[in-house]
Motif scaffolding. Structure first.
Motif, short mmCIF file in Angstrom:
data_model
loop_
_atom_site.label_atom_id
_atom_site.label_comp_id
_atom_site.label_asym_id
_atom_site.label_seq_id
_atom_site.Cartn_x
_atom_site.Cartn_y
_atom_site.Cartn_z
N THR A 13 0.80 -1.23 0.00
CA THR A 13 0.00 0.00 0.00
C THR A 13 0.83 1.28 0.00
O THR A 13 0.30 2.35 -0.20
N ALA A 14 2.11 1.14 0.27
CA ALA A 14 2.98 2.31 0.43
C ALA A 14 2.45 3.22 1.54
O ALA A 14 2.68 4.42 1.54
N LYS A 15 1.72 2.64 2.51
CA LYS A 15 1.18 3.42 3.63
C LYS A 15 2.24 3.47 4.72
O LYS A 15 2.26 2.68 5.64
N ALA A 16 3.12 4.41 4.55
CA ALA A 16 4.25 4.56 5.48
C ALA A 16 4.75 5.98 5.38
O ALA A 16 4.35 6.74 4.50
N ASP A 17 5.64 6.33 6.28
CA ASP A 17 6.29 7.64 6.24
C ASP A 17 7.47 7.52 5.29
O ASP A 17 8.52 7.01 5.64
N LEU A 18 7.26 7.94 4.05
CA LEU A 18 8.29 7.88 3.01
C LEU A 18 8.87 9.27 2.82
O LEU A 18 8.12 10.24 2.66
N ARG A 19 10.18 9.36 2.83
CA ARG A 19 10.83 10.67 2.70
C ARG A 19 11.77 10.68 1.50
O ARG A 19 12.64 9.82 1.38
N GLN A 20 11.55 11.65 0.62
CA GLN A 20 12.43 11.77 -0.54
C GLN A 20 13.83 12.14 -0.07
O GLN A 20 14.00 12.95 0.84
N ILE A 21 14.81 11.51 -0.71
CA ILE A 21 16.21 11.78 -0.40
C ILE A 21 17.00 11.82 -1.69
O ILE A 21 16.49 11.45 -2.75
N ALA A 22 18.22 12.25 -1.59
CA ALA A 22 19.11 12.25 -2.75
C ALA A 22 19.37 10.81 -3.17
O ALA A 22 19.10 9.87 -2.42
N ASP A 23 19.90 10.63 -4.36
CA ASP A 23 20.23 9.29 -4.82
C ASP A 23 21.09 8.57 -3.79
O ASP A 23 21.89 9.19 -3.08
N VAL A 24 20.89 7.26 -3.69
CA VAL A 24 21.56 6.44 -2.69
C VAL A 24 22.55 5.52 -3.39
O VAL A 24 22.25 4.95 -4.44
N ASP A 25 23.72 5.33 -2.79
CA ASP A 25 24.75 4.45 -3.30
C ASP A 25 25.12 3.47 -2.18
O ASP A 25 25.60 3.90 -1.13
N ILE A 26 24.85 2.18 -2.39
CA ILE A 26 24.99 1.17 -1.34
C ILE A 26 25.97 0.10 -1.83
O ILE A 26 25.87 -0.35 -2.97
#
Length: 103
Positions: A73-86
């Motif tokens: 559902t994507a029912k969550a606290d989603l926060r946009q961030i810069a691109d991620v490198d893992i």
């Protein structure tokens, strides 16, 4: 006796759930769970031992829906961030999602 394929209530037509194709992930977007409990989502590119997420989101928190509920559902606290490198060794698991999940 035949099984009804649809019913109409107040001029709204409803169909059997098993007659509707399930939404399947498309593209390269995924929710990626990494060590230390971090959860990110984004468009995944794997290259040179790295996982890169563009259009990235941090799955910050969720309540009372469980992890499966977050994915469905994507029912969550989603926060946009810069691109991620893992580093790829940090990945615990990855779940494909629809191309605009969380946006």
């Amino acid at each position: 006796m035949s099984t009804p394929q649809a019913i109409s209530i107040d001029d709204v037509q409803y169909v059997r759930a098993d007659s509707v194709p399930a939404l399947k992930p498309n593209g390269n977007r995924a929710v990626v769970v990494v060590d230390r409990g971090w959860i990110f989502a984004g468009d995944v590119t794997r290259q040179d031992g790295r996982i890169r997420l563009s259009r990235a989101l941090h799955v910050f928190k969720w309540e009372s829906i469980g992890f499966a509920g977050v994915i469905e559902t994507a029912k969550a606290d989603l926060r946009q961030i810069a691109d991620v490198d893992i580093p790829e060794g940090a990945e615990i698991f990855c779940i494909p999602v629809s191309i605009n999940w969380g946006l």
